[in-house]
Each structure stands twice: as C-alpha cells, then as structure tokens.
Scaffold this active site. Structure first.
Site, short mmCIF file in Angstrom:
data_model
loop_
_atom_site.label_atom_id
_atom_site.label_comp_id
_atom_site.label_asym_id
_atom_site.label_seq_id
_atom_site.Cartn_x
_atom_site.Cartn_y
_atom_site.Cartn_z
CB SER A 115 -7.94 3.21 2.94
OG SER A 115 -7.03 2.76 3.95
CE LYS A 168 -3.86 1.77 2.87
NZ LYS A 168 -4.69 1.43 4.06
CB SER A 183 -8.08 0.57 6.00
OG SER A 183 -8.73 1.82 6.12
#
Length: 387
Positions: A116, A39, A140
C-alpha cells in the site's frame, strides 16, 4: 555547504496534491540535503491524516503533533516534500486507490506500482525523492519495492515507533523506508530505529527457502540460484495455510480497531476495502486462536532458519508487477500468492530488506533478505554488498 533540497514536480501521480515542503530537514544531520515523501498514514501537526480514504479523513481532526517517525527523519536532515498516495486504509497490496488513482511505475510502464506504500515507492523509483517513508503490515513496503525495482526495509516488529501512525493490525504494523541507494537506506534506518535496536549481527550466509521458490517464474528462480548456489531446502511451512492464518489474524485486529467506525458511519469505501471489512466482521475469537497457533508455528520455523546469523533469501513478490488493468479475480489471486511470501516475516516479527536483484521477463523483482529479529542494520549492510 549542503545544497537546498529541490521540491519535485509530480510526474507519476505519487503525491496527495502538489509537492511542497512540509518540514525542513536539520542542516547538519546524516540525511541533510535529501528529500522524502511520506505516506498518508503519518500525523503532521495541523494536517488531517486520511490513510488514503476520503471517508476516514472526513471523520478526523487535524493532528496535534508530528508522528515520532517523521520527527526522527527530519531531525536527521531530510526534508519532507509532500504526503504520498497509499491504498485505501492501507488494506491492499495493489497500488490502486479508487479515490486517488494509481501512481505510475516507471520501472514497469503500464503495470502497478504495488501497495500500500504505492506513492512513496513510485516517487522514489522516478527519482522525485531520495527516500520514501512507508508502513508495512502484510507486505506494503516489500511488494512495491519489488515491483518498482528499488530497495525497501521492513524493520523488526517494535523496533521503530508507530505512534502517530494509522493502525491497521498492531501485531504486524511496522514503519520503514524505501530508497534507490542502499547506503542512504541504512542511514535512514539508523535514524528511525529505537536506541539499541536493530544491531544484532548476521553471518552473511544466505539460505534459500524451497517453499517460496517454487511458485514463481523460471527467470526468478534462475536469479535466486545465482544468489544462493547452495539451493533451497524446505522449511516445512504450508504457505497457503500460513497466508490464510495471517489474513484471519490481520482481519480480526482491523475489525477490533475500526469495525465500530465501519458499522456506525457506513463509509463510502472502494469495493475491495468494503469486502475486507465484510470478511473481518465474521472472524470469531476461535478462528483467530487457531490462526495464531499456525502463526506461532511459522514464526518458529523462520526463527530456526535464521538462527546463528543465517539469512533467508526468497522472492519479495511472486513475479513482476501485474498490469494496471486486472480483473477482480486475478487481482485477488495475485494478492493471495503475494501474502504467502510476505506472511512469513510478519508472523516472525523479522526484519526484511528487499534488494532489486531479480528479473521476470526483463521487469524487476526484489529478493527478500530475512534475518532474525534485530539484525536490521547488518541486513542493510549485506544488501549493499550484493549490488
């Protein structure tokens, strides 16, 4: 001889640019031969970490060091094949980034991957990588794992280093993993956990959570009843009140960390992100004191329910992934429902393993297994026995 990892072709819009080897994994570690997407919130020496925001990236120099979490998984043998898309500044659960797009969810075409950690989840679900490195503050990792039909692990708060990682709300921020295979997920967790952390036992006794079972679909409840035949007693938690308190605490910490940047640079942010900052700018110390009292009550309930090695089981998300096209009002309502589920472990600092066991009209929904703090590895072992 361990085969060389294959750099994938990005067919789902999961990566920040074309995948490429950023760090080669150690040849003899337990994760040797595997690949990982990371990420865009982790530092890589020589690269700018943008946290899914061009405005944030523009104000940052390249990192001087790799984040310890990146170093750990690479030392364990996995090869980093790219940085993955995330929701802007990680302050969302939608899986839609106004600047970089919405990674495609192969498990639910036409629907959101969830955020996310959207790119990491989408890449894992599509088979582009074996593991996804992500973060989880308010859900997330858990929400995209649920929506993409894969396994996800949010660790005990503080059990995995968060140095060199974009900070959202430090009281809740964690670094975790996503995978299609529970055994591989457990190996990855072992590589990330600080020595001596995550090793407490569980009894394997699953306990339902009545409040969290109520606001979901008939299909999901049927799956939960099959998983926990003993039913789901109420804990005495007002979920809407708890979620509101979490939002207040989170916003207060985000503003404390990034409010000055927001006020002085006037960044070009997506409307959803800008609205979060606007809300955060009005949170007072008294607001957060009251919210923390509620959070302490929630934590006590979760700790009591998971004492003695018990494991709470409830939906990781309210239902199947919502459609890509969603009105702002519907998106906000869905996020509020999701936060009622995710805030529980957040306040408790508890580990969660999401297992792809449930379905909603044929689409995946994850079951969240929540244990007492430091039961991470036992929860991951339990998850493997359920599939």
């Amino acid at each position: 001889m361990t085969p060389s990892p294959v750099v994938p072709v990005d067919t789902v819009g999961a990566f920040m640019g074309a995948p490429q080897v950023l760090r080669g994994g150690a040849p003899d570690g337990p994760l040797a031969g595997t690949t990982i997407g990371v990420k865009d919130v982790f530092d890589f020496a020589g690269l700018v970490m943008g946290a899914g925001s061009p405005a944030f990236a523009a104000d940052r120099p390249p990192a001087e060091h790799d984040a310890p979490a990146v170093e750990s998984v690479v030392a364990a043998g996995t090869t980093v094949v790219g940085k993955t898309v995330c929701d802007e500044l990680t302050w969302s659960l939608s899986g839609v980034n106004a600047h970089y797009g919405a990674p495609l969810n192969v498990a639910a075409p036409g629907r959101r991957a969830g955020g996310s950690s959207s790119g990491s989840a989408a890449a894992v679900a599509a088979g582009l990588v074996d593991l996804g490195l992500g973060t989880d503050c308010g859900g997330s990792i858990r929400v995209p794992s649920s929506q993409c039909g894969i396994f996800g692990w949010r660790p005990t708060h503080g059990a995995v280093p968060v140095d060199g990682v974009f900070p959202l709300a430090p009281s809740f921020d964690t670094v975790g993993l996503l995978a299609r295979d529970p055994g591989l997920l457990r190996l990855g967790a072992s590589a990330l956990l600080d020595p001596g952390r995550g090793t407490a036992p569980v009894r394997g006794q699953l306990v339902g959570l009545g409040e969290a079972w109520g606001d979901t679909t008939d299909d999901v409840r049927a799956g939960l009843r099959a998983l926990v035949p003993s039913g789901a007693p109420d804990l005495g938690v007002n979920l809407a009140r708890a979620a509101g308190a979490f939002r207040t605490c989170q916003a207060f910490e985000v503003w404390r960390g990034h409010g000055h940047w927001f006020e002085t640079t006037h960044p070009d942010l997506a409307p959803e992100t800008a609205a979060h900052f606007e809300y955060a700018s009005h949170v007072t110390a008294d607001d957060v004191d009251r919210a923390r009292e509620i959070g302490n009550e929630v934590a006590a309930c979760v700790h009591g329910a998971t004492a003695g090695g018990r494991v709470l089981a409830y939906p990781a998300a309210p239902g199947a992934a919502p459609p890509l096209e969603l009105s702002e009002a519907d998106a906000a309502a869905w996020r509020a429902r999701a936060m009622q589920l995710t805030c529980l472990a957040g306040f408790a600092g508890a580990p969660v393993v999401v297992v792809p066991l449930l379905h909603d009209d044929g689409l995946p929904v994850g079951a969240a297994l929540v244990g007492a703090p430091d039961t991470d590895l036992a929860l991951l072992a339990l998850a493997a026995t359920l599939v």
